[in-house]
Scaffold this motif. Structure first.
Motif, PDB file in Angstrom:
ATOM      1  N   SER A  81     -10.367  -7.467  -9.995  1.00  0.00           N
ATOM      2  CA  SER A  81     -10.897  -8.871  -9.765  1.00  0.00           C
ATOM      3  C   SER A  81      -8.620  -8.791  -8.536  1.00  0.00           C
ATOM      4  O   SER A  81      -8.942  -9.887  -7.063  1.00  0.00           O
ATOM      5  N   LEU A  82      -7.847  -8.309  -9.347  1.00  0.00           N
ATOM      6  CA  LEU A  82      -6.563  -9.109  -7.899  1.00  0.00           C
ATOM      7  C   LEU A  82      -6.153  -8.205  -6.787  1.00  0.00           C
ATOM      8  O   LEU A  82      -6.025  -8.287  -6.391  1.00  0.00           O
TER       9      LEU A  82
ATOM     10  N   ARG B  60      -9.198  -7.245  -5.993  1.00  0.00           N
ATOM     11  CA  ARG B  60     -10.202  -7.369  -4.349  1.00  0.00           C
ATOM     12  C   ARG B  60      -9.246  -8.821  -4.105  1.00  0.00           C
ATOM     13  O   ARG B  60      -9.742  -8.727  -2.510  1.00  0.00           O
ATOM     14  N   GLU B  61      -8.690  -9.524  -4.555  1.00  0.00           N
ATOM     15  CA  GLU B  61      -8.415 -10.409  -3.876  1.00  0.00           C
ATOM     16  C   GLU B  61      -6.834 -10.045  -3.320  1.00  0.00           C
ATOM     17  O   GLU B  61      -6.105 -11.015  -2.517  1.00  0.00           O
ATOM     18  N   GLY B  62      -6.273  -9.044  -3.190  1.00  0.00           N
ATOM     19  CA  GLY B  62      -4.933  -8.319  -2.490  1.00  0.00           C
ATOM     20  C   GLY B  62      -3.547  -8.445  -3.252  1.00  0.00           C
ATOM     21  O   GLY B  62      -2.838  -8.864  -2.340  1.00  0.00           O
ATOM     22  N   ARG B  63      -3.847  -9.210  -4.342  1.00  0.00           N
ATOM     23  CA  ARG B  63      -2.769  -9.376  -4.889  1.00  0.00           C
ATOM     24  C   ARG B  63      -2.665  -8.200  -6.153  1.00  0.00           C
ATOM     25  O   ARG B  63      -1.988  -8.565  -7.486  1.00  0.00           O
ATOM     26  N   LEU B  64      -2.563  -7.222  -5.967  1.00  0.00           N
ATOM     27  CA  LEU B  64      -2.928  -6.587  -7.393  1.00  0.00           C
ATOM     28  C   LEU B  64      -0.791  -6.183  -8.215  1.00  0.00           C
ATOM     29  O   LEU B  64      -1.452  -5.743  -8.885  1.00  0.00           O
ATOM     30  N   MET B  65      -0.380  -6.214  -7.055  1.00  0.00           N
ATOM     31  CA  MET B  65       1.703  -6.540  -7.431  1.00  0.00           C
ATOM     32  C   MET B  65       1.450  -7.640  -9.055  1.00  0.00           C
ATOM     33  O   MET B  65       2.114  -7.279  -9.572  1.00  0.00           O
ATOM     34  N   VAL B  66       0.626  -8.692  -8.944  1.00  0.00           N
ATOM     35  CA  VAL B  66       0.420  -9.924  -9.156  1.00  0.00           C
ATOM     36  C   VAL B  66       0.362  -8.988 -10.942  1.00  0.00           C
ATOM     37  O   VAL B  66       0.358  -9.551 -12.352  1.00  0.00           O
ATOM     38  N   ALA B  67      -0.128  -7.977 -10.700  1.00  0.00           N
ATOM     39  CA  ALA B  67      -0.731  -7.000 -13.081  1.00  0.00           C
ATOM     40  C   ALA B  67       1.126  -6.944 -13.088  1.00  0.00           C
ATOM     41  O   ALA B  67       0.473  -6.165 -14.569  1.00  0.00           O
ATOM     42  N   VAL B  68       1.575  -6.318 -12.675  1.00  0.00           N
ATOM     43  CA  VAL B  68       2.660  -6.040 -12.936  1.00  0.00           C
ATOM     44  C   VAL B  68       3.058  -6.487 -13.686  1.00  0.00           C
ATOM     45  O   VAL B  68       3.070  -8.314 -14.277  1.00  0.00           O
ATOM     46  N   ASP B  69       3.538  -5.784 -15.011  1.00  0.00           N
ATOM     47  CA  ASP B  69       4.440  -7.116 -16.452  1.00  0.00           C
ATOM     48  C   ASP B  69       5.767  -7.387 -16.404  1.00  0.00           C
ATOM     49  O   ASP B  69       6.814  -6.860 -15.304  1.00  0.00           O
ATOM     50  N   PRO B  70       5.768  -8.944 -16.057  1.00  0.00           N
ATOM     51  CA  PRO B  70       6.731  -9.793 -15.629  1.00  0.00           C
ATOM     52  C   PRO B  70       7.558  -9.250 -16.518  1.00  0.00           C
ATOM     53  O   PRO B  70       8.818 -10.027 -15.976  1.00  0.00           O
TER      54      PRO B  70
END
Length: 709
Positions: A595-596, A598-608
């Motif tokens: 889903s990230l 698809r929204e163009g926000r793939l790097m949001v998945a990175v472990d903070p």
């Protein structure tokens, strides 16, 4: 004749007793020591049957620790100037938890007291900044280049005599040793009292090198201040999180009766390094109560020879006859033992065919002693078909993991499968099987112990945040292991249970794939049969859920879930809401990352928790590899060999569509697939949870249909 034979037996018995009584003055082995035999100072502490000299403390704090054998060792005879000979063998490794910080190092030390601990940093816990201190002899393994002490670099071994300025030094880089590499390093230190010569050897191998890295002549008597001294190890950090771990240690000393004789060997923890010397008894003779073993044996031989000459030819004939009788007795004993083993082998003929290629067969008694009777306090893991215990082998002191079969027919079948498969596999990223045991109705497997535990614990339970370089190396290692299983073995191996808890980490955080209890071997280019499907929710390919047919592509899907888990620091199935922005209860990690994307926000998945300590290009590539492996269509997933090439940059990641494709079956296809599965399984496919990890088994009964229980 009876009298002569009795005398011979007494002489024969005495020859063995004398060897034990006339041993080296002091002799001990890490594996046989009790907690009270070691004294810990400063930051030193026990960890996983090893001793850590330093602790995981945050930058820029520094620390020092020391461990000593609690009993003093006699290094000089009272009233004489004759120093003892000694030999020690030890194995250690250094883990730098923060690669950007500097280290410190560790040292083997001879100290006049058991209370003093030196300063941190370049002092290595040996001395402090108050000036030279008498009575301190050390061999340092330095990971810090300290200009104050004229260090040549941050990777050397040095001989320290009452000073931190090393008298002799060797650059370990020249022999290919990296102290901070995370790999176990072996070292031998030998000192001969009669020649005043010390030799220091360093190697990754268990075999003692032919050439020392340091060889120097000095009179130990000039540097020790007491007849009795303490031996052990010290280590320190300097504004870093470097950890120094001693995993094995043996020590022996004596006073030379024959000038020029070599020092006693300390080989109990390293049986391949020297000729056989058995582990010492727990009540090993203390200093001053025994003499050199070589001298004792020579004296005993002279006594025996004189006695035989005195008694004349009759005594000699009696001894020969008794010796022949003894040999016959030994022959009968060997025949009896062979027959017993052969009969036991007949009872497990099927098993023997499966394990004929295994490295070693252990006895049940040996493994029971190693695990202290399978003590629950030594349990280090619980699987669907057995429990894993930490064990210490009594003969060698090696630390191992012992997997014990659960008492069920299914558990036995799974263990037999694991034994027959993994025994033929050889790869650097697979957990190595040391041996097996099949006695008393139980099957036990013995593996190398992985000191850093499993990947899931490193990700979710450790106080230390697993760094990106370590994570990247782990993913590459698992991919290499799967490429070997799928495409490089004689028969293809489908693991069927790829998940983070089955990926173990060694001292250098190298990945080792384990737990082959659900694995299946398939001839190359053959279609797999429908099987009793098993695995863990969140890692399972959708087609496997529907058909029960495991292929290499189902392993690829599971690997993709692991990739996303490692990159994001989140479990494949989150069971509860843990805060804003976290995956909610029952949310699927693979679906969330899609889903990230698809929204163009793939790097949001990175472990903070990684902060900015990673390369963005590498991270994006890894996330796309994870999605490519998690493609709903198995034919669109890459091979594991292709994944390895993608991770190292030798191949491009295939284009991953922004919208997750849907996997569709026509009604006829699904019915045909289910009919095949039902026919193979003799009944309905049922999915039921069997553990806290939401593992499930697809099984059958006679009612038909597809149920989720």
């Amino acid at each position: 004749m009876a009298s002569i034979y009795g005398e011979f037996c007494l002489l024969f018995l005495f020859s063995f007793v004398s060897v034990n009584v006339l041993t080296a003055a002091t002799q001990f082995d890490f594996s046989t020591l009790t907690l009270t035999s070691l004294k810990l100072l400063g930051d030193a502490h026990f960890s996983n049957a090893s001793v850590r000299l330093t602790r995981d403390i945050g930058v820029p704090n520094s620390g020092a620790g020391k461990v000593l054998y609690s009993n003093p060792i006699k290094f000089r005879r009272p009233g004489t100037q004759s120093p003892a000979s000694f030999s020690t063998f030890f194995s250690f490794f250094v883990t730098n938890l923060n690669p950007s910080s500097i280290g410190g190092g560790l040292a083997f030390v001879i100290s006049p007291d058991d209370e003093f601990i030196g300063d941190s940093g370049g002092y290595l816990g040996i001395t402090n900044g108050k000036g030279p201190q008498n009575g301190v002899v050390a061999v340092e393994y330095d990971t810090l280049m300290d200009v104050e002490f004229n260090d040549i670099n941050g990777n050397h071994v040095g001989l320290d005599l009452n000073s931190m300025d090393s008298t002799r030094v060797c650059d370990l880089t020249k022999i290919g040793i990296d102290l901070k590499g995370g790999d176990p390093v072996n070292s031998w230190v030998d000192y001969t009292g009669s020649t005043r010569l010390i030799n220091v050897y360093v190697s990754y191998s268990n075999l003692k090198p032919k050439e020392p890295v340091i060889s120097y002549t000095f009179d130990l008597n000039e540097y020790i201040v007491n007849d009795f001294m303490f031996v052990g190890f010290s280590g320190s950090t300097q504004g870093s999180t470097e950890i120094h771990t001693v995993v094995s240690w043996s020590f022996t000393s004596s006073f030379d009766e024959n000038p020029g004789s070599p020092p006693p060997t300390a080989s109990f923890m390293n049986p391949t390094a020297y000729a056989a010397t058995p582990p010492p008894p727990l009540n090993a003779p203390e200093a001053g109560n025994s003499s050199n073993s070589t001298y004792g044996e020579a004296k005993h031989r002279r006594t025996c020879r004189n006695q035989l000459c005195k008694d004349g030819p009759g005594a000699v004939a009696g001894v020969v006859t008794a010796g022949a009788f003894f040999l016959v007795f030994c022959a009968f004993a060997l025949i009896w033992a062979y027959n017993k083993k052969f009969k036991r082998g007949e009872k497990s003929e099927t098993l023997a065919l499966d394990v004929i290629k295994m490295p070693k067969e252990f006895s049940y008694k040996e493994l029971r002693l190693a695990t202290k009777g399978f003590d629950s306090n030594r349990s280090i893991g619980q699987g669907a078909f057995g429990t894993v215990y930490k064990g210490i082998l009594p003969d060698t002191g090696d630390i191992v993991a012992v997997k014990r079969c659960s008492h069920s027919g299914q558990g036995t079948a799974e263990f037999l499968s694991e034994l027959s498969i993994i025994g033929t596999l050889r790869h650097r990223n697979l957990v190595r099987l040391q041996g097996w045991c099949h006695e008393k109705g139980e099957i036990l497997l013995v593996y190398d112990m992985m000191c850093n535990g499993s990947l899931d614990k490193a990700l979710f339970e450790s106080r230390m945040i697993l760094s990106w370089p370590h994570r990247r190396k782990i993913l590459h290692g698992v991919a290499s292991a799967l490429a070997y299983l799928h495409q490089e073995c004689e028969n293809q191996v489908i693991h069927r249970d790829i998940k983070s808890s089955n990926i173990m980490l060694d001292e250098g955080f190298n990945a080792r794939l384990g737990d082959f209890g659900l694995a299946r071997q398939i001839e190359h280019d053959k279609s797999p049969d429908a099987t009793v499907a098993a695995g863990t929710m969140g890692y399972l390919a959708p087609e496997y859920l529907l058909t029960g047919r495991a292929t290499e592509k189902t392993d690829v899907f599971s690997y993709g879930a692991v990739v996303l888990e490692v990159a994001s620091g989140r479990r494949p199935i989150e069971k509860e809401v843990t805060g804003v922005g976290k995956v909610g209860m029952s949310s699927n990690l693979v679906e969330w990352v899609w889903s990230l994307h698809r929204e163009g926000r793939l790097m949001v998945a990175v472990d903070p928790r990684l902060g900015n300590e990673f390369d963005e290009g590498e991270m994006r590539r890894v996330l796309l590899v994870g999605l490519a492996c998690s493609h709903p269509d198995p034919l669109a997933r890459p091979t594991m060999r292709g994944v390895v090439q993608m991770l190292v940059g030798e191949a491009e990641v295939p284009i991953v569509p922004r919208t997750k494709p849907t996997m569709s079956f026509s009604t006829s296809q699904l019915l045909m697939t289910l009919q095949d599965s039902v026919s193979d399984l003799n009944g309905m496919i049922t999915i039921s949870t069997t553990s806290s990890e939401d593992s499930f088994v697809v099984g059958g009964d006679s009612h038909g249909g597809l149920n989720l229980v």
